[in-house]
Design an enzyme around this catalytic site. Structure first.
Site, PDB file in Angstrom:
ATOM      1  N   GLU A   2     -29.737 -84.226   9.302  1.00 48.25           N
ATOM      2  CA  GLU A   2     -29.818 -83.243  10.386  1.00 48.25           C
ATOM      3  C   GLU A   2     -31.221 -83.206  10.986  1.00 48.25           C
ATOM      4  OE1 GLU A   2     -28.731 -78.548  11.210  1.00 48.25           O
ATOM      5  OE2 GLU A   2     -29.477 -79.166   9.247  1.00 48.25           O
ATOM      6  N   GLN A  61     -19.362 -86.561  11.418  1.00 47.97           N
ATOM      7  CA  GLN A  61     -19.448 -85.940  10.100  1.00 47.97           C
ATOM      8  C   GLN A  61     -19.257 -84.422  10.219  1.00 47.97           C
ATOM      9  OE1 GLN A  61     -23.128 -85.278   7.449  1.00 47.97           O
ATOM     10  NE2 GLN A  61     -22.253 -87.193   6.662  1.00 47.97           N
ATOM     11  N   CYS A  91     -25.142 -82.592   1.262  1.00 46.97           N
ATOM     12  CA  CYS A  91     -26.355 -81.980   1.795  1.00 46.97           C
ATOM     13  C   CYS A  91     -26.980 -81.026   0.779  1.00 46.97           C
ATOM     14  CB  CYS A  91     -26.064 -81.231   3.087  1.00 46.97           C
ATOM     15  SG  CYS A  91     -27.535 -80.453   3.802  1.00 46.97           S
ATOM     16  N   ASN A 192     -25.848 -95.307  -2.377  1.00 48.47           N
ATOM     17  CA  ASN A 192     -26.870 -94.722  -1.513  1.00 48.47           C
ATOM     18  C   ASN A 192     -27.983 -94.139  -2.375  1.00 48.47           C
ATOM     19  OD1 ASN A 192     -27.350 -91.656   0.074  1.00 48.47           O
ATOM     20  ND2 ASN A 192     -28.015 -93.547   1.017  1.00 48.47           N
ATOM     21  N   ARG A 217     -33.137 -92.837   4.592  1.00 48.72           N
ATOM     22  CA  ARG A 217     -34.582 -92.756   4.805  1.00 48.72           C
ATOM     23  C   ARG A 217     -35.244 -94.130   4.807  1.00 48.72           C
ATOM     24  NH1 ARG A 217     -36.993 -89.616   0.380  1.00 48.72           N
ATOM     25  NH2 ARG A 217     -35.336 -90.611  -0.835  1.00 48.72           N
TER      26      ARG A 217
END
Length: 320
Positions: A2, A61, A91, A192, A217
């Protein structure tokens, strides 16, 4: 991610070779069927065939905890052109978790299954429904049960961030846990977490057993990482072409395009923050980004930042 991987950055990153799919920032679903404008704001690609300008599919998403509300919003996303729906169970943000969104739902496997089931039933069978989870909230005790719940709900693919919410982004990522999950579920898993380099990617594949890897990232820190991975799979030993020194002259024009686009999209007082946010990520891979960040870190005038970027481009081209 986000406030980070927005439409503009998705266009820039997917313009480089090697990426096969990406997702939007999460669309928060809390109490109603969202208006079309909410989807178009976070997923402008919906007006472009559901793909970036380079042709990379973009899944919408969704984040929330109400199965029925998520289902009707998934329907709307697909009606507007979404090529797939992704469900956010990963999240770690406190504000998100307090409102029963993201990783906090990993305490409730039955809720995960109910959400995936409702969304899967709400959208056409040809539209993929995927999910992303962490290994748990406080610990990993429900990791297998959560993965099984998502599979039972009918998800086509599961992205696994190999850390708990409590572990946040602290190294290491526990890729071996993804291999354990693979023994308990049949749906494809995507690894991930902590993939910053080609070596990380290869070790992640080996330890997790996953063919596919999701990079977040790591791609912000090195926008050419996916291209380097693709070159490796094509049998090209081109490491010298992907050093910070070699790619920096390619990156600076991207920074300029990003800054100009953000300037067009946001109010002037917010523009400097977006550029600096990306520069902060780039510092991990590029010493040049760290030096430039220090040069402009107190500058808030977008016009002055553009002049500094253009001078940087001139200096970089001369040095190269």
């Amino acid at each position: 991610m986000e406030g980070v991987v927005d439409y503009t950055l998705r266009q820039l990153l997917t313009a480089q070779p090697g990426l096969h799919q990406c997702v939007t920032e999460f669309v928060r679903v809390s109490d109603r069927l969202l208006p079309k404008s909410s989807f178009y704001r976070l997923a402008p690609e919906l007006a472009e065939g559901g793909k970036t300008l380079s042709g990379v599919p973009v899944f919408v998403q969704l984040l929330g905890s109400d199965p029925d509300l998520l289902a009707v919003n998934a329907q709307r996303a697909v009606e507007l052109g979404a090529l797939g729906v992704d469900l956010n169970f990963g999240c770690p943000a406190k504000t998100v978790n307090k409102s029963r969104g993201g990783a906090v739902l990993l305490k409730e496997p039955e809720t995960l299954q109910a959400i995936v089931t409702a969304v899967r039933q709400a959208v056409p069978a040809a539209v993929p429904v995927t999910a992303k989870m962490r290994l748990g909230y406080i610990d990993k005790s429900l990791a297998i049960e959560n993965a099984q719940a998502i599979e039972a709900g009918g998800a086509q693919r599961l992205f696994v961030h190999a850390r708990t919410k409590l572990e946040g982004y602290k190294p290491p990522a526990h890729w071996e846990w993804i291999a354990r999950l693979a023994q308990e579920v049949k749906l494809p898993l995507v690894a991930n977490g902590e993939v910053w380099s080609l070596d990380d990617y290869l070790r992640c594949q080996q330890v997790s057993g996953c063919v596919e890897v999701m990079i977040g990232r790591g791609l912000l820190a090195n926008p050419f990482l996916a291209e380097q991975i693709a070159a490796y799979h094509q049998g090209h030993a081109l490491a010298h072409l992907f050093t910070p020194e070699a790619t920096w002259p390619r990156l600076v024009p991207m920074l300029i395009r990003y800054h100009k686009q953000v300037f067009m999209s946001l109010s002037e007082r917010h523009v400097h923050g977006r550029l600096k946010q990306w520069l902060a990520q780039l510092q991990r891979h590029y010493p040049q980004a760290e030096a430039f960040f220090q040069q402009v870190r107190k500058e808030k005038d977008p016009h002055a930042l553009l002049r500094a970027l253009e001078q940087l481009q001139s200096d970089s081209a001369s040095a190269f």
